[in-house]
Design a protein around this motif. Structure first.
Motif, mmCIF file in Angstrom:
data_model
loop_
_atom_site.group_PDB
_atom_site.id
_atom_site.type_symbol
_atom_site.label_atom_id
_atom_site.label_comp_id
_atom_site.label_asym_id
_atom_site.label_seq_id
_atom_site.Cartn_x
_atom_site.Cartn_y
_atom_site.Cartn_z
ATOM 1 N N LYS A 1 0.836 -1.200 0.000
ATOM 2 C CA LYS A 1 0.000 0.000 0.000
ATOM 3 C C LYS A 1 0.869 1.249 0.000
ATOM 4 O O LYS A 1 1.915 1.287 0.648
ATOM 5 N N PRO A 2 0.425 2.310 -0.705
ATOM 6 C CA PRO A 2 1.195 3.550 -0.748
ATOM 7 C C PRO A 2 1.332 4.160 0.653
ATOM 8 O O PRO A 2 0.384 4.163 1.431
ATOM 9 N N VAL A 3 2.511 4.664 0.965
ATOM 10 C CA VAL A 3 2.751 5.319 2.249
ATOM 11 C C VAL A 3 2.457 6.808 2.097
ATOM 12 O O VAL A 3 2.984 7.469 1.202
ATOM 13 N N THR A 4 1.599 7.324 2.962
ATOM 14 C CA THR A 4 1.227 8.750 2.885
ATOM 15 C C THR A 4 1.402 9.457 4.225
ATOM 16 O O THR A 4 0.793 10.490 4.462
ATOM 17 N N ASP A 5 2.249 8.900 5.088
ATOM 18 C CA ASP A 5 2.455 9.531 6.389
ATOM 19 C C ASP A 5 3.928 9.862 6.636
ATOM 20 O O ASP A 5 4.406 9.836 7.771
ATOM 21 N N LEU A 6 4.648 10.192 5.559
ATOM 22 C CA LEU A 6 6.034 10.617 5.730
ATOM 23 C C LEU A 6 6.061 11.948 6.478
ATOM 24 O O LEU A 6 5.312 12.868 6.147
ATOM 25 N N GLN A 7 6.936 12.034 7.461
ATOM 26 C CA GLN A 7 7.065 13.255 8.255
ATOM 27 C C GLN A 7 8.235 14.094 7.742
ATOM 28 O O GLN A 7 9.203 13.566 7.199
ATOM 29 N N PRO A 8 8.158 15.412 7.935
ATOM 30 C CA PRO A 8 9.290 16.255 7.530
ATOM 31 C C PRO A 8 10.550 15.855 8.278
ATOM 32 O O PRO A 8 10.524 15.598 9.474
ATOM 33 N N TYR A 9 11.646 15.779 7.542
ATOM 34 C CA TYR A 9 12.941 15.460 8.120
ATOM 35 C C TYR A 9 13.947 16.435 7.529
ATOM 36 O O TYR A 9 14.149 16.466 6.319
ATOM 37 N N LEU A 10 14.508 17.295 8.380
ATOM 38 C CA LEU A 10 15.418 18.335 7.917
ATOM 39 C C LEU A 10 14.747 19.195 6.842
ATOM 40 O O LEU A 10 15.333 19.509 5.802
ATOM 41 N N ASP A 11 13.495 19.560 7.103
ATOM 42 C CA ASP A 11 12.725 20.432 6.209
ATOM 43 C C ASP A 11 12.410 19.817 4.852
ATOM 44 O O ASP A 11 12.165 20.520 3.871
ATOM 45 N N THR A 12 12.413 18.492 4.775
ATOM 46 C CA THR A 12 12.068 17.823 3.529
ATOM 47 C C THR A 12 11.468 16.463 3.873
ATOM 48 O O THR A 12 11.503 16.034 5.024
ATOM 49 N N TYR A 13 10.892 15.772 2.887
ATOM 50 C CA TYR A 13 10.304 14.452 3.155
ATOM 51 C C TYR A 13 11.313 13.322 2.996
ATOM 52 O O TYR A 13 11.028 12.201 3.375
ATOM 53 N N ALA A 14 12.464 13.641 2.437
ATOM 54 C CA ALA A 14 13.480 12.602 2.278
ATOM 55 C C ALA A 14 14.816 13.263 1.981
ATOM 56 O O ALA A 14 14.880 14.359 1.430
ATOM 57 N N HIS A 15 15.880 12.588 2.332
ATOM 58 C CA HIS A 15 17.224 13.117 2.125
ATOM 59 C C HIS A 15 18.020 12.029 1.410
ATOM 60 O O HIS A 15 18.097 10.902 1.872
ATOM 61 N N ASP B 1 2.613 16.152 8.098
ATOM 62 C CA ASP B 1 2.954 14.733 8.282
ATOM 63 C C ASP B 1 2.184 13.842 7.317
ATOM 64 O O ASP B 1 1.611 12.819 7.697
ATOM 65 N N ASP B 2 2.161 14.240 6.048
ATOM 66 C CA ASP B 2 1.368 13.502 5.055
ATOM 67 C C ASP B 2 2.119 13.342 3.746
ATOM 68 O O ASP B 2 1.535 13.335 2.676
ATOM 69 N N GLY B 3 3.431 13.194 3.843
ATOM 70 C CA GLY B 3 4.223 13.055 2.627
ATOM 71 C C GLY B 3 4.122 11.668 2.022
ATOM 72 O O GLY B 3 3.788 10.700 2.690
ATOM 73 N N GLY B 4 4.421 11.577 0.728
ATOM 74 C CA GLY B 4 4.390 10.300 0.034
ATOM 75 C C GLY B 4 3.116 10.135 -0.773
ATOM 76 O O GLY B 4 2.231 10.971 -0.736
ATOM 77 N N PRO B 5 3.010 9.039 -1.503
ATOM 78 C CA PRO B 5 4.040 7.998 -1.629
ATOM 79 C C PRO B 5 5.168 8.359 -2.606
ATOM 80 O O PRO B 5 6.223 7.759 -2.584
#
Length: 293
Positions: free
Chosen positions: A216-230, A253-257
């Motif tokens: 299932k698509p992930v849609t709860d990525l949280q901000p990390y260092l002002d971005t959703y991924a590094h 807190d709704d980043g992704g997928p």
């Protein structure tokens, strides 16, 4: 991240993680790697969101434009947590003490072994005299390269992004770990990370990273260092460094997928990517092998 094929164009790395690298999936090449399909046109660098903070070069020098990465630590102990101390000196030869914030931090510090294992991304602390202290997790024997990524906030380098590096030796009998073959997916902590795109050396190409869990698509990525991924990448063979932030806007807190990136890698060959993202206040680090034509 901007410049000479900006050896900094792929980035999702485990910033601030000072945990023992042996506990980080993919740090020892034991997880499934990842590469890319799909290709698109290469837009102008100035038109690409997220490219305005790319540093020049490949990060393989300890000196650039009069700035120098200096450390007395030529060797460090193996098999236990240790401390690495360094300074950044400016064109006047004196330690720099004024740094601008980049992704909420004044210094991003990376360590990786010559076979691209043991990846660590740390945010060190600075003493008033400009001495930085990076607390490293256990290091395996072998040759390591340490990278300092920073932006001076004064003097001639004000506002310019730098990535400088030095090598350090960990005594012992090193065992080389082969780099996993390129693939399109990898897994970490129950999450599946897929990469789509066909970057070409020296050209900017879009990449899409998709995160899912249990199909299932992930849609709860949280901000990390002002971005959703590094995302951080290292070139097989010479350890050239590349770093790029996703262009996806952070809204909560709704980043992704899906996470969009522009990848510009200066050299062809295999690159080992380290993608970091956060869910439930936990940082995850996925390792991927990407082939660049």
């Amino acid at each position: 991240m901007a410049g000479t094929a900006a050896a900094l164009a792929l980035t999702l790395a485990a910033c601030g993680s000072s945990n023992d690298s042996s506990s980080m999936p993919g740090m020892d090449h034991e997880t499934k790697a990842s590469a890319s399909p799909s290709q698109s046109a290469s837009p102008s660098m100035g038109d690409m969101p997220g490219m305005e903070h790319m540093a020049d070069g490949t990060g393989l020098s300890d000196t650039q434009y009069g700035y120098r990465f200096v450390s007395k630590d030529a060797t460090l102990p193996s098999g236990k947590q240790t401390t690495y101390r360094f300074t950044v000196t400016g064109p006047n030869g004196k330690p720099v003490t004024s740094f601008a914030l980049d992704q909420t931090k004044r210094m991003h510090f990376y360590a990786i072994r010559s076979d691209l294992t043991g990846f660590q991304h740390i945010h060190p602390t600075m003493a008033p005299d400009g001495t930085w202290t990076a607390d490293l997790a256990s290091l395996a024997p072998g040759s390591w390269r340490t990278f300092a990524s920073f932006t001076p906030d004064s003097e001639s380098g004000k506002g310019k992004d730098f990535v400088l590096s030095r090598t350090v030796t960990i005594p012992g009998n090193p065992t080389r770990t082969p780099l996993p073959a390129p693939d399109t997916t990898t897994e970490v902590d129950g999450y599946t990370v897929a990469v789509k795109g066909e970057p070409m050396a020296g050209m900017a190409h879009p990449l899409t990273v998709t995160v899912s869990k249990d199909g299932k698509p992930v849609t709860d990525l949280q901000p990390y260092l002002d971005t959703y991924a590094h995302l951080t990448a290292f070139h097989e063979g010479d350890q050239s460094f590349a770093h790029l932030h996703p262009t996806t806007k952070v809204t909560g807190d709704d980043g992704g997928p899906d996470l969009a990136f522009y990848a510009e890698l200066p050299t062809s060959g295999n690159w080992r990517l380290f993608l970091q993202f956060q869910t439930g206040s936990k940082l995850h680090t996925a390792a991927l092998t990407l082939h660049v034509g």
